[in-house]
Design an enzyme around this catalytic site. Structure first.
Site, PDB file in Angstrom:
ATOM      1  N   THR A   1       0.845  -1.181   0.000  1.00  0.00           N
ATOM      2  CA  THR A   1       0.000   0.000   0.000  1.00  0.00           C
ATOM      3  C   THR A   1       0.882   1.232   0.000  1.00  0.00           C
ATOM      4  O   THR A   1       1.897   1.277   0.686  1.00  0.00           O
ATOM      5  CB  THR A   1      -0.943   0.022   1.215  1.00  0.00           C
ATOM      6  OG1 THR A   1      -1.634   1.261   1.213  1.00  0.00           O
ATOM      7  CG2 THR A   1      -0.228  -0.154   2.540  1.00  0.00           C
TER       8      THR A   1
ATOM      9  N   LYS B   1      -7.791  22.626   7.585  1.00  0.00           N
ATOM     10  CA  LYS B   1      -7.829  23.162   8.950  1.00  0.00           C
ATOM     11  C   LYS B   1      -7.928  24.680   8.863  1.00  0.00           C
ATOM     12  O   LYS B   1      -6.961  25.367   8.563  1.00  0.00           O
ATOM     13  CB  LYS B   1      -6.582  22.729   9.723  1.00  0.00           C
ATOM     14  CG  LYS B   1      -6.533  21.217   9.829  1.00  0.00           C
ATOM     15  CD  LYS B   1      -5.350  20.710  10.611  1.00  0.00           C
ATOM     16  CE  LYS B   1      -5.376  19.210  10.655  1.00  0.00           C
ATOM     17  NZ  LYS B   1      -4.897  18.544   9.432  1.00  0.00           N
TER      18      LYS B   1
ATOM     19  N   TRP C   1     -12.380  22.186  11.339  1.00  0.00           N
ATOM     20  CA  TRP C   1     -12.085  21.329  10.199  1.00  0.00           C
ATOM     21  C   TRP C   1     -13.149  21.475   9.128  1.00  0.00           C
ATOM     22  O   TRP C   1     -14.345  21.497   9.425  1.00  0.00           O
ATOM     23  CB  TRP C   1     -12.014  19.862  10.635  1.00  0.00           C
ATOM     24  CG  TRP C   1     -10.784  19.523  11.412  1.00  0.00           C
ATOM     25  CD1 TRP C   1      -9.818  20.391  11.848  1.00  0.00           C
ATOM     26  CD2 TRP C   1     -10.397  18.233  11.861  1.00  0.00           C
ATOM     27  NE1 TRP C   1      -8.846  19.716  12.530  1.00  0.00           N
ATOM     28  CE2 TRP C   1      -9.178  18.389  12.556  1.00  0.00           C
ATOM     29  CE3 TRP C   1     -10.934  16.958  11.737  1.00  0.00           C
ATOM     30  CZ2 TRP C   1      -8.506  17.312  13.132  1.00  0.00           C
ATOM     31  CZ3 TRP C   1     -10.278  15.893  12.306  1.00  0.00           C
ATOM     32  CH2 TRP C   1      -9.070  16.065  12.995  1.00  0.00           C
TER      33      TRP C   1
HETATM   34  P1  AMP Z   1      -6.439   1.522  -0.189  1.00  0.00           P
HETATM   35  O1  AMP Z   1      -5.701   0.902   0.914  1.00  0.00           O
HETATM   36  O2  AMP Z   1      -5.592   1.937  -1.341  1.00  0.00           O
HETATM   37  O3  AMP Z   1      -7.583   0.670  -0.612  1.00  0.00           O
HETATM   38  O4  AMP Z   1      -7.049   2.886   0.323  1.00  0.00           O
HETATM   39  C1  AMP Z   1      -7.857   2.921   1.460  1.00  0.00           C
HETATM   40  C2  AMP Z   1      -8.387   4.302   1.648  1.00  0.00           C
HETATM   41  O5  AMP Z   1      -9.293   4.640   0.593  1.00  0.00           O
HETATM   42  C3  AMP Z   1      -9.205   4.469   2.906  1.00  0.00           C
HETATM   43  O6  AMP Z   1      -8.404   4.631   4.039  1.00  0.00           O
HETATM   44  C4  AMP Z   1     -10.027   5.700   2.557  1.00  0.00           C
HETATM   45  O7  AMP Z   1      -9.278   6.881   2.741  1.00  0.00           O
HETATM   46  C5  AMP Z   1     -10.287   5.521   1.082  1.00  0.00           C
HETATM   47  N1  AMP Z   1     -11.616   4.928   0.875  1.00  0.00           N
HETATM   48  C6  AMP Z   1     -11.925   3.647   0.618  1.00  0.00           C
HETATM   49  N2  AMP Z   1     -13.250   3.505   0.458  1.00  0.00           N
HETATM   50  C7  AMP Z   1     -13.809   4.724   0.633  1.00  0.00           C
HETATM   51  C8  AMP Z   1     -15.142   5.242   0.610  1.00  0.00           C
HETATM   52  N3  AMP Z   1     -16.181   4.479   0.344  1.00  0.00           N
HETATM   53  N4  AMP Z   1     -15.301   6.547   0.877  1.00  0.00           N
HETATM   54  C9  AMP Z   1     -14.257   7.356   1.154  1.00  0.00           C
HETATM   55  N5  AMP Z   1     -12.987   6.933   1.170  1.00  0.00           N
HETATM   56  C10 AMP Z   1     -12.756   5.638   0.912  1.00  0.00           C
END
Ligand code: AMP
Length: 543
Positions: A186, A441, A446
């Site tokens: 990641t 911010k 926020w």
């Molecule tokens: P990843 O590990 O690349 O799948 O990214 C995960 C991140 O994607 C999460 O911590 C969120 O910030 C964002 N994310 C995933 N699903 C959503 C969603 N439905 N709404 C808003 N952000 C999301």
């Protein structure tokens, strides 16, 4: 006193064995560079066992990492089962990453084999001198297609040649269920990408829980178009959960444009599809011009990866007559954590109230504990107003990154901090307001960039919007909005400001709005706010 029940390990191989035995005739369809491939769960199992024999013949040992650099296909599915099944670790690599990141990741994982789509042959050729641990390079193609690649890359092997003649009676070993099964890096954290190492146990438990009706709701009656890439967080676990449920799965390969997606949805009678918001925006844009291609069998669309805007959900539901389900999670969570499930009193809600719920990322599924905390780590109330950092805990959530990169990632009580900021309402529905680093911010308060972006999307001329914080002498930061208009359409700053003013508090309104022709995205399809912040760090706000 212990119970007296059998202690059978939870193994990935049990999923494909089950799918073969009970749903052996169910189709696995795949659009590949070399044409459409039609198989079944039975043929997938047979070919996975042939591949397992081939991997062992190539010297792959338990614990070795085997990498894939590939779009969604039946061959990628076979790799999922063969590699983990023999006790090795499937490392799915995201081909959208920069070459330096790819080299870093493959070397950090010390991958011994690399399986890739023929389209990535030139990329792999460039990386090859920097990949000392990779002993075999295999293209996911038959011998004829491989021969064409071999002309310029003589070292490549053919996947089909590797399988042919291999025994298909391989018996999956009984492994310890805590054995590592898959690895996915990641880049959501700071510093170098970090490896999330899933175990057989975590994978099977996540598949089991995510199949539930109020999460993915998979069953043997579904035909699933898997648009979310298998290189990103195991395609939301669907390669595993679909086997458990016995669903038909359709793999779209590299073509994710509106026309290609619509064609597969119709020709394969897909009832369910999963993807990030960008894919669905592309689908709607295509259908605007080609209404006759409207998917005829689709009943549910699962959206996650970034926030699904209210306007997007409303359009998909009304124009395609589908039920949209919003999912949230992350690579470290295998990845699903919440789903915008329907509450018991669903039928008493107005359509606006239903949308209010669907815009939220939803309620946590069984198996994941979730809380929001303030800056001192104190749990915040579930009143739908207080927002804080989301922390999670559970049997399919990472406790450490591969090779302990970045040190401990859980607190003393085992909670993992997601870096997302959210509210939770009294019924348990979580709504993400931002990534902690994206929140604006302003004067000690926020502002949610996601809320502002969603409000902009209400205007019919807006295709995509991004909001970032820009330095301000009085307020510390103020919002700057960047907007892409739909082709041939436009909106003025004032018009947009008045739409926003009807949706958010006055002090949230952006200090400036810029119209742009494109916005940068990350390798996983999210708006690249880091890049935007760099790009606009010296932007002078009119205020
Ligand atoms: P990843 O590990 O690349 O799948 O990214 C995960 C991140 O994607 C999460 O911590 C969120 O910030 C964002 N994310 C995933 N699903 C959503 C969603 N439905 N709404 C808003 N952000 C999301």
């Amino acid at each position: 006193m212990f119970g007296l029940m059998q202690d059978r390990p939870l193994l990935v191989s049990s999923l494909i064995e089950y799918a073969d035995q009970i749903h052996g005739e169910t189709e696995i369809v795949s659009r590949c560079a070399d044409g459409m491939h039609r198989g079944t769960w039975r043929s997938t199992h047979k070919r996975a066992r042939q591949l397992a024999s081939a991997l062992i013949a190539l010297g792959v040992k338990p614990g070795d990492r085997v990498a894939t650099l590939a779009w969604n296909s039946h061959r990628h599915l076979e790799l999922y089962y063969a590699v983990s099944g023999i006790g090795a670790v499937l490392h799915t690599v995201n081909p959208r990453l920069f070459p330096e990141q790819l080299t870093y990741i493959i070397n950090h994982a010390e991958d011994t084999l690399l399986f890739y789509d023929t389209a990535f042959a030139p990329l792999v050729e460039k990386l090859k001198p920097e990949l000392p641990t990779v002993k075999h390079f295999v293209v996911l193609a038959d011998e004829a297609a491989t021969a064409a690649v071999q002309k310029s890359h003589p070292y490549v092997r053919s996947y089909e040649a590797l399988l042919s003649g291999q025994r298909d009676d391989y018996v999956w070993p009984v492994l310890d269920e805590n054995t590592a099964a898959a690895l996915c890096y990641t880049s959501g954290t700071t510093g170098n990408p970090k490896g999330v190492l899933y175990s057989h146990r975590s994978t099977v438990l996540h598949a089991l829980a995510s199949c539930m009706k109020d999460v993915l709701g998979l069953s043997c009656q579904e035909s699933v178009l898997l648009i979310v890439p298998m290189f990103h967080a195991s395609g939301w676990g669907v390669p595993y959960s679909a086997a458990m449920a016995g669903a038909k799965v359709v793999f779209p390969g590299a073509a994710l444009d509106g026309a290609s997606v619509c064609e597969l949805l119709n020709s394969e009678s897909c009832t369910l599809s999963l993807g990030v918001p960008t894919v669905w925006l592309g689908l709607l844009a295509y259908l605007d011009k080609h209404p006759e291609s409207k998917p005829k069998h689709l009943r549910r669309m699962l959206i996650g990866g970034s926030a699904a805007a209210r306007a997007l959900i409303a359009r998909l539901e009304s124009e395609l007559s589908v039920d949209v389900i919003h999912l949230w999670g992350m690579t470290e969570m295998s990845p699903v954590g919440t789903a915008s499930q329907r509450p018991r009193h669903w039928n008493t809600l107005s359509s606006d109230e239903k949308l209010d719920l669907k815009v939220k990322q939803g309620r946590v599924m069984w198996g994941v504990e979730l809380k929001i905390v303030d800056d001192n780590g104190q749990a915040l109330p579930h009143d739908g107003k207080a927002f804080g950092t989301v922390k999670v805990r559970g049997p399919w959530i990472a406790k450490s990154y591969f090779r302990s990169e970045g040190g401990s990632i859980v607190d003393d009580d085992g909670w993992f901090s997601t870096g997302d900021v959210a509210t939770i309402d009294p019924s348990g529905y979580m709504q993400i307001t931002d990534r902690a680093k994206d929140v604006i911010k302003s004067g000690g308060e926020w502002i949610s960039s996601i809320d502002l972006e969603n409000a902009a999307l209400v205007h019919p001329a807006v295709q995509e919007a991004a909001v970032i914080g820009v330095a301000h002498p009085t307020w510390q930061e103020r919002p700057l909005m960047l907007v892409i208009c739909k082709p041939g359409q436009s909106v003025t700053r004032d018009e947009l400001q008045s739409v926003l003013a009807s949706k958010v508090a006055k002090w949230w309104l952006p200090d400036d709005i810029l119209f742009v022709s494109e916005l940068p995205h990350t390798a996983t399809g999210k708006l690249n706010k880091l890049k935007l912040r760099e790009q606009y760090q010296h932007h002078k706000l009119p205020t």
